[in-house]
Each structure stands twice: as C-alpha cells, then as structure tokens.
Motif scaffolding. Structure first.
Motif, PDB file in Angstrom:
ATOM      1  N   ARG A  32       0.836  -1.203   0.000  1.00  0.00           N
ATOM      2  CA  ARG A  32       0.000   0.000   0.000  1.00  0.00           C
ATOM      3  C   ARG A  32       0.871   1.253   0.000  1.00  0.00           C
ATOM      4  O   ARG A  32       0.560   2.233  -0.685  1.00  0.00           O
ATOM      5  CB  ARG A  32      -0.930   0.000   1.211  1.00  0.00           C
ATOM      6  N   LYS A  33       1.971   1.228   0.732  1.00  0.00           N
ATOM      7  CA  LYS A  33       2.868   2.390   0.786  1.00  0.00           C
ATOM      8  C   LYS A  33       3.447   2.704  -0.589  1.00  0.00           C
ATOM      9  O   LYS A  33       3.541   3.871  -0.988  1.00  0.00           O
ATOM     10  CB  LYS A  33       3.998   2.142   1.782  1.00  0.00           C
ATOM     11  N   ARG A  34       3.834   1.665  -1.306  1.00  0.00           N
ATOM     12  CA  ARG A  34       4.394   1.899  -2.634  1.00  0.00           C
ATOM     13  C   ARG A  34       3.356   2.508  -3.560  1.00  0.00           C
ATOM     14  O   ARG A  34       3.658   3.388  -4.365  1.00  0.00           O
ATOM     15  CB  ARG A  34       4.940   0.593  -3.220  1.00  0.00           C
ATOM     16  N   ILE A  35       2.122   2.052  -3.451  1.00  0.00           N
ATOM     17  CA  ILE A  35       1.056   2.616  -4.273  1.00  0.00           C
ATOM     18  C   ILE A  35       0.823   4.077  -3.906  1.00  0.00           C
ATOM     19  O   ILE A  35       0.719   4.946  -4.778  1.00  0.00           O
ATOM     20  CB  ILE A  35      -0.238   1.796  -4.123  1.00  0.00           C
ATOM     21  N   ILE A  36       0.753   4.360  -2.613  1.00  0.00           N
ATOM     22  CA  ILE A  36       0.542   5.738  -2.162  1.00  0.00           C
ATOM     23  C   ILE A  36       1.691   6.637  -2.607  1.00  0.00           C
ATOM     24  O   ILE A  36       1.477   7.733  -3.133  1.00  0.00           O
ATOM     25  CB  ILE A  36       0.366   5.789  -0.626  1.00  0.00           C
ATOM     26  N   ASP A  37       2.929   6.185  -2.401  1.00  0.00           N
ATOM     27  CA  ASP A  37       4.093   6.984  -2.807  1.00  0.00           C
ATOM     28  C   ASP A  37       4.093   7.223  -4.315  1.00  0.00           C
ATOM     29  O   ASP A  37       4.409   8.328  -4.780  1.00  0.00           O
ATOM     30  CB  ASP A  37       5.384   6.284  -2.399  1.00  0.00           C
ATOM     31  N   GLY A  38       3.751   6.195  -5.078  1.00  0.00           N
ATOM     32  CA  GLY A  38       3.703   6.351  -6.525  1.00  0.00           C
ATOM     33  C   GLY A  38       2.642   7.337  -6.966  1.00  0.00           C
ATOM     34  O   GLY A  38       2.886   8.195  -7.824  1.00  0.00           O
ATOM     35  N   LEU A  39       1.467   7.237  -6.367  1.00  0.00           N
ATOM     36  CA  LEU A  39       0.396   8.176  -6.697  1.00  0.00           C
ATOM     37  C   LEU A  39       0.767   9.601  -6.299  1.00  0.00           C
ATOM     38  O   LEU A  39       0.526  10.552  -7.060  1.00  0.00           O
ATOM     39  CB  LEU A  39      -0.903   7.756  -6.002  1.00  0.00           C
ATOM     40  N   ASN A  40       1.358   9.740  -5.117  1.00  0.00           N
ATOM     41  CA  ASN A  40       1.747  11.074  -4.652  1.00  0.00           C
ATOM     42  C   ASN A  40       2.755  11.734  -5.589  1.00  0.00           C
ATOM     43  O   ASN A  40       2.744  12.955  -5.772  1.00  0.00           O
ATOM     44  CB  ASN A  40       2.335  11.001  -3.246  1.00  0.00           C
ATOM     45  N   SER A  41       3.625  10.926  -6.202  1.00  0.00           N
ATOM     46  CA  SER A  41       4.603  11.474  -7.150  1.00  0.00           C
ATOM     47  C   SER A  41       3.918  12.002  -8.403  1.00  0.00           C
ATOM     48  O   SER A  41       4.509  12.784  -9.163  1.00  0.00           O
ATOM     49  CB  SER A  41       5.638  10.405  -7.529  1.00  0.00           C
ATOM     50  N   LEU A  42       2.667  11.594  -8.606  1.00  0.00           N
ATOM     51  CA  LEU A  42       1.868  12.070  -9.737  1.00  0.00           C
ATOM     52  C   LEU A  42       0.852  13.120  -9.312  1.00  0.00           C
ATOM     53  O   LEU A  42      -0.047  13.479 -10.078  1.00  0.00           O
ATOM     54  CB  LEU A  42       1.128  10.889 -10.374  1.00  0.00           C
ATOM     55  N   ASP A  43       0.978  13.600  -8.068  1.00  0.00           N
ATOM     56  CA  ASP A  43       0.038  14.567  -7.484  1.00  0.00           C
ATOM     57  C   ASP A  43      -1.370  14.002  -7.384  1.00  0.00           C
ATOM     58  O   ASP A  43      -2.374  14.700  -7.580  1.00  0.00           O
ATOM     59  CB  ASP A  43       0.021  15.883  -8.274  1.00  0.00           C
ATOM     60  N   VAL A  44      -1.445  12.723  -7.080  1.00  0.00           N
ATOM     61  CA  VAL A  44      -2.704  12.025  -6.847  1.00  0.00           C
ATOM     62  C   VAL A  44      -2.601  11.335  -5.500  1.00  0.00           C
ATOM     63  O   VAL A  44      -1.502  10.929  -5.081  1.00  0.00           O
ATOM     64  CB  VAL A  44      -2.989  10.980  -7.959  1.00  0.00           C
ATOM     65  N   ASP A  45      -3.708  11.200  -4.775  1.00  0.00           N
ATOM     66  CA  ASP A  45      -3.710  10.498  -3.493  1.00  0.00           C
ATOM     67  C   ASP A  45      -4.658   9.305  -3.591  1.00  0.00           C
ATOM     68  O   ASP A  45      -5.555   9.275  -4.441  1.00  0.00           O
ATOM     69  CB  ASP A  45      -4.149  11.437  -2.365  1.00  0.00           C
TER      70      ASP A  45
END
Length: 265
Positions: A32-45
């Motif tokens: 889940r952390k990797r998904i969140i970090d990846g989304l955050n790098s795209l300015d998505v949560d």
C-alpha cells in the motif's frame, strides 16, 4: 490521459490511469505504501482513486487490496471468478462486507470519463482478464499474465496509443534457472506467462503510427533482466515483418519498485 506503471514484476503489479477528473488503478499487488508513494509522485492520493480493477486473484495483483479497503471505500471491479478467488484468499474474512462490482469480458464499464473494457486472457487463474482503457478517444491497455495470445487478443489490442505488455521471462534463463521443473513448465505453458520472444512477436502485430509508448512489464526477477527484455523486443521490432523500427516508438521497461515512465496520451 496519463498511463504509468507504479510497480511491475513477479513480486507485485499496479498501474495508474488517469484523466483530469477520473483516476483508476489496475491491480494493487505491491505494498500500500508503494502505491501511495507512486500516486503522490503524480500529485494524486489514494482517496482520489475512483475504482480499482483487478485482473485476477494471484497475490502479486491483490497484495495491498485488503489494507486499502480497510481504510478507504473505493469500488473494486473484477470478474465473478476473480472475486471468488479474492474472498478465498482473505483468511480473516476482512473483505466479506466489501462490495465488489462484477464485470464480464467484452462488456465495458464506465467510471467517470474513463471506459474500461475487460478482455479474456489465458492464465491459470479462475477468470482472469486484461483491460483496455479509453478516454476522449485515446486508448491504452494492460496485457500481462497472458500465457499465450490468439487472434482475439490481437484484435483487442489493435489501435492502442499506449500499451503495457508482458515480457515475463527469457526462455533460456527459465530453462537453466533455479525453479523446479513443474514450475518452469507452468510459466512456459499456455496458461503461464509471455516470454520476451513472444512479447516481441505479438508487439509486431500491434504497432501503429500514433503509439505514444510501449512498456514491457511483469518481468521475472529470476528468469529475466530488464536489458535482456528490452533488447529482445527491440530486435523483434527491427527484424519483424512490419514497417516500423525500434526507434520509431518509445519503448520502456517497467520498474519493479518505483514509478516508471509516465506516458501522456
């Protein structure tokens, strides 16, 4: 529309597709952390996600699903067979009260302004699918865990602007690698995974003038190397019976533990 692999490989898979107003995930098989970090790098949560589409029930495609649903009320879309497999894997029955939306092959689902069309694939799961995605006339697809391909798959993947395509293993590395014989046979079989050679062969049937990018995904960490997958597919394009050269269309290899190249369509 943005198309990006958040994580891809035999240990975990998740792909993000988003428009200005709609955001979806294909699979949630890494942490889940990797998904969140990846989304955050795209300015998505993660709360911005409007739907999670699951290709099949194997752990490298659903590993984070339970934890995501424990905290966020995000609709999950999967075939009846995949839902059965997900529930069977949920030993503590924590997802029993979650609503899963049943989807069927070749019956499109509209989430916001993104249309998702499931397609049948050949893999040793209960009812696996790949996904074609369309938004404002632009088209992308996630096609991994294929095992093999036929005219149906070729037809489904025509006219794509972007494509995440499996290049799981090098045949020679698989043959001489550490896996037991039965597992080697499963991977190489028609319900296993697509080799680098088969990926290049299939890709030669799918290239078109408006492709913005091709991502090779679901690489094995024991039976493949990113450089080997890239070179094998690149040579297949250059030597294949098609009018294209490998430099004509951007070709990437999805990363195992971080966000890969963002393809803007």
């Amino acid at each position: 529309m943005r198309f990006v692999s958040l994580s891809s490989g035999s240990s975990g898979n998740s792909t993000y597709i988003g428009s200005a107003g709609t955001h979806i995930l294909i699979d949630a098989g890494c942490s889940r952390k990797r998904i969140i970090d990846g989304l955050n790098s795209l300015d998505v949560d993660l709360p911005d996600i409007n739907g999670i589409f699951i290709t099949h029930e194997h752990s490298d495609h659903i590993a984070a699903l339970r934890l995501i649903l424990k905290k966020y009320d995000i609709p999950v879309y999967a075939t009846a067979g995949t839902i059965q497999g997900i529930r069977a894997s949920d030993k503590n029955h924590e997802m029993d009260d979650k609503e899963f939306h049943v989807i069927r092959s070749d019956e499109p689902v509209l989430v916001g302004d993104i249309k998702v069309n499931p397609m049948r694939i050949s893999h040793d799961a209960l009812e696996p699918v790949g996904f074609r995605i369309e938004c404002e006339g632009r088209k992308a697809a996630v096609a991994t865990d294929l095992g093999c391909y036929d005219d149906y798959i070729v037809g489904c993947l025509q006219d794509m602007d972007a494509l995440l395509l499996e290049a799981n293993h090098d045949v020679r590395m698989l043959q001489t690698g550490p896996y037991p014989y039965q597992l080697k046979m499963r991977i190489a079989g028609n319900e296993g995974h697509l080799s680098n050679d088969m990926s290049g062969e299939l890709l030669c049937k799918l290239l078109n003038d408006h492709m913005k990018g091709i991502v090779l995904g679901h690489l094995s960490d024991k039976n493949n190397l990113p450089e080997l997958a890239y070179e094998t597919v690149r040579l297949a394009i250059d030597m294949g019976d098609n009018p294209y050269h490998s430099g004509d269309i951007p070709l990437y290899v999805a990363k195992r533990s971080e966000v890969s190249q963002v393809i803007e369509i």
